[in-house]
Design a protein around this motif. Structure first.
Motif, PDB file in Angstrom:
ATOM      1  N   SER A  90       8.112  70.035 -48.032  1.00 54.14           N
ATOM      2  CA  SER A  90       9.038  70.684 -46.985  1.00 54.14           C
ATOM      3  C   SER A  90       8.711  71.822 -47.053  1.00 54.14           C
ATOM      4  N   THR A  91       8.281  72.806 -48.403  1.00 54.70           N
ATOM      5  CA  THR A  91       7.984  74.127 -48.665  1.00 54.70           C
ATOM      6  C   THR A  91       7.000  74.118 -48.182  1.00 54.70           C
ATOM      7  N   PHE A  92       5.927  73.404 -48.357  1.00 49.94           N
ATOM      8  CA  PHE A  92       4.730  73.495 -47.610  1.00 49.94           C
ATOM      9  C   PHE A  92       4.635  73.673 -46.511  1.00 49.94           C
ATOM     10  N   MET A 180      11.384  81.869 -45.344  1.00 50.21           N
ATOM     11  CA  MET A 180      10.723  82.041 -45.569  1.00 50.21           C
ATOM     12  C   MET A 180      10.044  82.890 -44.744  1.00 50.21           C
ATOM     13  N   ILE A 181      10.212  83.544 -43.672  1.00 52.12           N
ATOM     14  CA  ILE A 181       9.724  84.096 -42.555  1.00 52.12           C
ATOM     15  C   ILE A 181      10.482  85.440 -43.527  1.00 52.12           C
ATOM     16  N   LEU A 182      11.380  86.167 -43.827  1.00 55.26           N
ATOM     17  CA  LEU A 182      12.041  87.089 -44.110  1.00 55.26           C
ATOM     18  C   LEU A 182      10.931  87.991 -45.212  1.00 55.26           C
ATOM     19  N   PRO A 183      11.871  86.867 -46.602  1.00 54.72           N
ATOM     20  CA  PRO A 183       9.816  87.506 -47.971  1.00 54.72           C
ATOM     21  C   PRO A 183       8.706  87.842 -47.920  1.00 54.72           C
ATOM     22  N   ILE A 184       7.813  86.953 -47.002  1.00 50.50           N
ATOM     23  CA  ILE A 184       6.573  87.188 -46.342  1.00 50.50           C
ATOM     24  C   ILE A 184       6.561  88.838 -44.902  1.00 50.50           C
ATOM     25  N   TYR A 185       7.231  88.800 -43.965  1.00 48.57           N
ATOM     26  CA  TYR A 185       7.697  89.831 -43.104  1.00 48.57           C
ATOM     27  C   TYR A 185       7.729  91.090 -44.233  1.00 48.57           C
ATOM     28  N   GLY A 225       9.539  82.979 -51.283  1.00 47.87           N
ATOM     29  CA  GLY A 225       9.526  82.991 -49.524  1.00 47.87           C
ATOM     30  C   GLY A 225       9.814  81.058 -50.055  1.00 47.87           C
ATOM     31  N   CYS A 226       8.647  81.209 -51.392  1.00 45.57           N
ATOM     32  CA  CYS A 226       8.778  79.350 -51.475  1.00 45.57           C
ATOM     33  C   CYS A 226      10.101  78.704 -52.145  1.00 45.57           C
ATOM     34  N   PHE A 227       9.827  79.780 -53.233  1.00 42.71           N
ATOM     35  CA  PHE A 227      11.076  80.051 -53.920  1.00 42.71           C
ATOM     36  C   PHE A 227      12.317  79.815 -53.672  1.00 42.71           C
ATOM     37  N   ILE A 281      13.729  75.839 -64.539  1.00 41.36           N
ATOM     38  CA  ILE A 281      11.311  76.515 -64.221  1.00 41.36           C
ATOM     39  C   ILE A 281      11.730  77.162 -62.688  1.00 41.36           C
ATOM     40  N   PRO A 282      11.753  76.028 -61.683  1.00 38.09           N
ATOM     41  CA  PRO A 282      11.528  77.343 -60.741  1.00 38.09           C
ATOM     42  C   PRO A 282      11.968  78.801 -60.568  1.00 38.09           C
TER      43      PRO A 282
END
Lengths: 298, 270, 379
Positions: A90-92, A180-185, A225-227, A281-282
């Motif tokens: 689901s992260t992907f 996901m959107i906010l850190p990538i943006y 975003g993935c984390f 770990i993550p």
């Protein structure tokens, strides 16, 4: 250090010690205890009336039996693995939906951006439970999605989506999309556009400039975003419980049922401890990524 | 030259349709006359009426608001203190543990937070009820508040406090008349975040609530677990409306303030 | 360079009967293993406009923060008006500070910024408004009383900061790079305004700056600092004309430095051997040089004459060739390469309009200077 300064540190410190650290130690202690038909349903308990002897008695009564139990019963193994699988997939999927949106927002005209930001953030303030619930009506057998698909003639019999893993994926992508959107943006927006012009000036096409410049520079945002999606998904309870079926195994749900339905506190505690160990770990990787970004920003 | 391509337009359109259509459908069907949620039988406000007369929901709403107000106020005070410690206190004994305890709850799965707090309350013999939910919510939301406030503190010009001391302030006076008014927007944002988190929380509340202290999310969860209900649609619509109104008015207000400030700065420098 | 318009007799530092307003006695400040202030002794007198000048990291800001009460001395005693300041916090000192960032409270109006300190003093409430108005008049901001800091221009903010620091009528006003945020033109205007206000209010000013021109313009005395020590404390003209070290000579203004060894000393003159086969340079001797010791000859470019003919009447003359000419409008600087490879600057005022230069690139020229024009300093 004067008294008011000490007080400033002491008050939140004590609060967190009592309501965060000690509860966590209690979970750890109970995970080493044995199940007992009593109230509370575990043994041994700390009996302070016995004085110091109580501690040694408590110590001798603790063992790792519950953890052995977790390895023997494949329900738990499968639940951990299936949580990991669902979280990764689901992260992907969230990245697949979120990246093009973040990219489009970064390319949008300046005067649109605040409104687009608003549209992404608004669902975040809306109740999580309600957003998950909204999908129940859409995905059920006689729900709107099936009605729509049958109406346009793609299918003749309703698809079973609700109470399957597919519904869980949809629910996770939907609820965690803003994370996901906010850190990538944020990283794409900071990207100096003259870099892309330089790449094209040096012979890149628009699309090869994207792969050679934009994507590598957006990497910290993508990782963050993935984390931000992966970590909370791993321990998720509401989504698998409302949208997933009896076959959907997620560790958050197992823990909940172990505690509320089976009333086995000792196993629930052991499940929690293992889940935390997996999460470390993550979390550490995420912290490193943030640290690197902070250093790069300076 | 940033170029907004057709691909960008398509991804935004699909993305926002995906984000908003479930909520639009929810709102739409809350006005459905039929008890069958997926069959449209004409416009009606019947479910709103039933909701208002449903004492269990009203009680739960009252508990939720009470818990939200008290816990977010405690969280704001503690979180602001913690932010000060993180940004200002330099090194002290146990600092690593302290910052660890601030950040850990942000990534801790709710089931674990809930479980651990419940086991604590049982161990110390505290009866579960409004008090325990408030304690639990204040604990995890104070960490969010301290993150919000400390990011504001990091850009705070410390010479403002020096100036206050220089002009005769004591420590508390300087905090009250200079620092606090300046970081107030962050403190308010922290309070709102804590309040929202508290209103929204199902898992931790389920662990720490007693039989007489059902919150709205617990109530909603137990009534939708077995399927969609039109009353919940009506309730969701009301909640969505309140949040939308709140968020939009806050953002429009702050946008106006920023724009006015920009205009005035331009005027002053021209 | 203009000197502050003070009575010619204002030189309390030369009067042994004067008691200083501020005295530093063997003051040191250490942060961990790092020594920021190293055993400083310094007296500052009432009504002085005193400048602490030095590059960043020289300790000048720390020295100022110790006066304000934000830092305690690790060793030594700081007295203000005879009183030992150890342990007295900033809010109990009759000292106010104008901050580099101005530190204007963004949530308060100009008038409330000015009243901030007064409300925390023993001034009766009824008098506060009068004092605020008085300060607004002093800095000519009467119209802006109700504005917030973000509604003011940079120059106006600077004046509010000054007025706020002066409102409580402190014995001592500290100014931390007060003009650093202003553009050059505004800075020059404001320098004179500062001097004017200092004179009007009779307050003792201590200013921290890294801008030597600013220090020379405003200050009655300048302390040049380096690595936590005071290198020279003197009036602007004496610091420029008779620097006590190569460091000071190099830091203030433009200078030629020729290194060598002391050849002889006689009275107030000394000679310096500097290049094989060249005649030794004769110049004013300074303290701390002895025969044979390593030393440097320093001379300001405007004191080096340039000519095509050999100036036979001068003892100090060297031949070289013009390597570069910088035309700066009111003056020109010639860069002359000497036979030993060193480069000497000679600055000439362009008093008359010239159609064609007498001296041009590659010309062989003579540089000369009088025996009193430069100094030989220990190196």
């Amino acid at each position: 250090m004067n008294i008011s300064k000490r007080l400033l540190i002491a008050v939140p410190y004590l609060w967190l010690l009592v309501l965060f650290l000690i509860p966590f130690l209690i979970v750890f202690k109970i995970s080493l205890s044995d199940y007992a038909v009593s109230i509370p349903p575990y043994a041994p308990t700390l009996d302070l009336s016995k004085g110091w002897a109580a501690f040694s008695e408590l110590w001798s009564g603790l063992d790792a039996e519950n953890y052995w139990f977790l390895t023997e019963d494949d329900l738990y193994w499968k639940a951990y693995l299936s949580s990991l699988k669902i979280a990764i997939i689901s992260t992907f999927l969230t990245l697949l939906v979120g990246f093009p949106m973040a990219y489009a927002m970064a390319n949008a005209p300046d005067e649109w951006r605040p409104s687009l930001m608003m549209l992404v953030i608004l669902p975040f303030w809306t109740s999580f439970l309600i957003r998950v619930y909204a999908w129940m009506g859409i995905l059920s057998n006689e729900g709107l999605l099936n009605q729509f698909l049958m109406w346009i003639g793609v299918i003749s019999d309703p698809l079973v989506i609700l109470n399957t893993n597919a519904a869980v994926y949809i629910g996770i992508v939907y609820t965690y999309l803003p994370f996901m959107i906010l850190p990538i943006y944020a990283t794409l927006e900071k990207l100096d556009h003259s870099l892309l012009e330089a790449a094209q000036d040096l012979g890149c096409t628009r699309s090869s400039a994207f792969w050679a410049v934009t994507l590598p520079l957006a990497k910290p945002g993508i990782i963050a975003g993935c984390f931000l999606v992966f970590i909370p998904t791993l321990g998720e309870f509401v989504i698998p419980s409302l949208l997933g079926g009896s076959k959907t195994l997620m560790i958050g749900k197992v823990l909940w049922e172990e505690f509320f339905s089976n009333r086995d506190w000792t196993v629930a505690s052991a499940v929690a401890i293992i889940l935390l160990l997996i999460l470390i770990i993550p979390i550490v990787l995420f912290q490193r990524n943030e640290q690197k970004q902070r250093e790069a920003g300076q | 030259m940033r170029k907004f391509t057709w691909f960008n337009a398509v991804s935004l359109t699909f993305g926002f349709v995906f984000l908003y259509i479930p909520m639009v459908i929810l709102i739409f069907y809350s006005f459905n006359a039929s008890k069958l949620v997926t069959v449209w039988a004409g416009f009606s406000t019947r479910w709103y009426g039933e909701l208002i007369n449903n004492q269990a929901f009203l009680d739960a709403a009252w508990v939720t608001l009470k818990v939200g107000f008290i816990s977010s106020t405690i969280a704001t005070i503690l979180g602001t203190m913690a932010a000060f410690v993180l940004v200002r206190s330099g090194r002290f004994f146990g600092r690593t543990l302290f910052s660890g305890m601030i950040y850990a709850p942000l990534v801790m799965p709710e089931v674990i937070t809930g479980l651990s707090l419940l086991l604590l309350f049982i161990a110390i013999g505290l009866d579960r009820g409004v008090t325990t939910i408030v304690l639990a919510h204040a604990t995890f939301s104070m960490c969010y508040v301290s993150v919000v406030v400390s990011s504001r503190m990091a850009t705070f010009d410390e010479s403002l406090e020096d100036a206050a001391y220089d002009l005769g302030c004591t420590g508390w006076d300087a905090f009250r008349s200079v620092t606090l008014p300046i970081i107030m927007p962050a403190v308010i944002a922290g309070w709102l975040l804590a309040f929202t988190l508290s209103l929204d929380d199902l898992v931790i509340a389920s662990f720490t609530a007693g039989p007489s202290s059902t919150t709205l999310p617990i109530k909603i969860y137990s009534s939708v677990r077995l399927g969609v209900s039109p009353e919940i649609n009506a309730l969701s619509t009301i909640m969505i409306a309140i949040v939308t109104f709140g968020v939009l008015s806050v953002s429009i207000y702050s946008k106006r303030v920023i724009e006015r400030q920009k205009r005035e700065e331009q005027l002053a420098n021209s | 360079m203009t000197k502050p318009s003070q009575p010619a007799v204002f030189a309390p530092w030369d009067d042994p009967k004067e008691t200083p307003l501020i005295s530093f006695e063997n003051v040191s400040k250490r942060f961990g293993a790092l020594t920021v202030i190293d055993k400083i002794n310094l007296n500052i007198y009432s009504r002085e406009f005193f400048a602490l000048l030095g590059p960043s990291g020289c300790g000048k800001t720390t020295l100022m923060r110790m006066l304000a009460g934000f830092e305690d001395a690790s060793d030594g005693t700081i007295r203000i008006d005879g009183q030992d300041m150890a342990g007295i916090p900033a809010n109990k000192r009759a000292v106010n500070m104008m901050f580099q960032s101005y530190a204007l409270f963004p949530h308060l109006s100009v008038a409330n910024n000015l009243a901030f300190g007064l409300k925390r003093s023993d001034m009766p409430k009824s008098e506060i408004q009068g004092r605020v108005d008085e300060m607004l008049r002093l800095v000519q901001l009467g119209k802006y009383a109700d504005r917030k800091p973000h509604q003011l221009s940079g120059g106006q903010r600077q004046r509010v900061a000054l007025a706020r620091a002066l409102a409580k009528a402190p014995k001592l006003l500290l100014l931390d790079e007060p003009l650093g945020a202003l553009d050059k033109k505004l800075r020059q205007e404001t320098q004179f305004e500062l001097m004017d206000i200092q004179e009007k209010t009779g307050t003792t000013f201590v200013i921290v700056t890294h801008d030597q021109e600013e220090a020379m313009t405003v200050a009655s005395r300048i302390a040049v600092m380096d690595e936590g020590r005071l290198v020279q404390v003197d009036t602007a003209d004496r610091i420029y004309e008779t620097p006590n070290s190569v460091y000071v000579a190099d830091f203030i203004g433009d200078v030629n430095i020729i290194e060598g060894a002391v050849d002889s000393t006689e009275g107030e003159h000394a000679t310096l051997r500097w290049s094989e086969g060249a005649a030794p340079i004769r110049a004013m001797a300074s303290d701390g040089i002895s025969n044979g010791s390593k030393a440097a000859f320093v001379i300001r470019p405007e004191k080096v004459a340039i000519s095509v003919e050999e100036p036979k009447d001068r003892h100090n003359r060297v031949q070289g060739s013009v390597e570069d000419i910088a035309y700066l409008g009111n003056r020109s600087t010639y860069f002359v390469r000497l036979p030993d490879g060193s480069l000497i600057k000679s600055q000439v005022a362009n008093n008359r309009r010239i159609k064609q230069r007498l001296i041009t690139w590659e010309d062989s020229v003579w540089l000369s200077w009088s025996d009193t024009a430069g100094a030989i300093l220990p190196n």
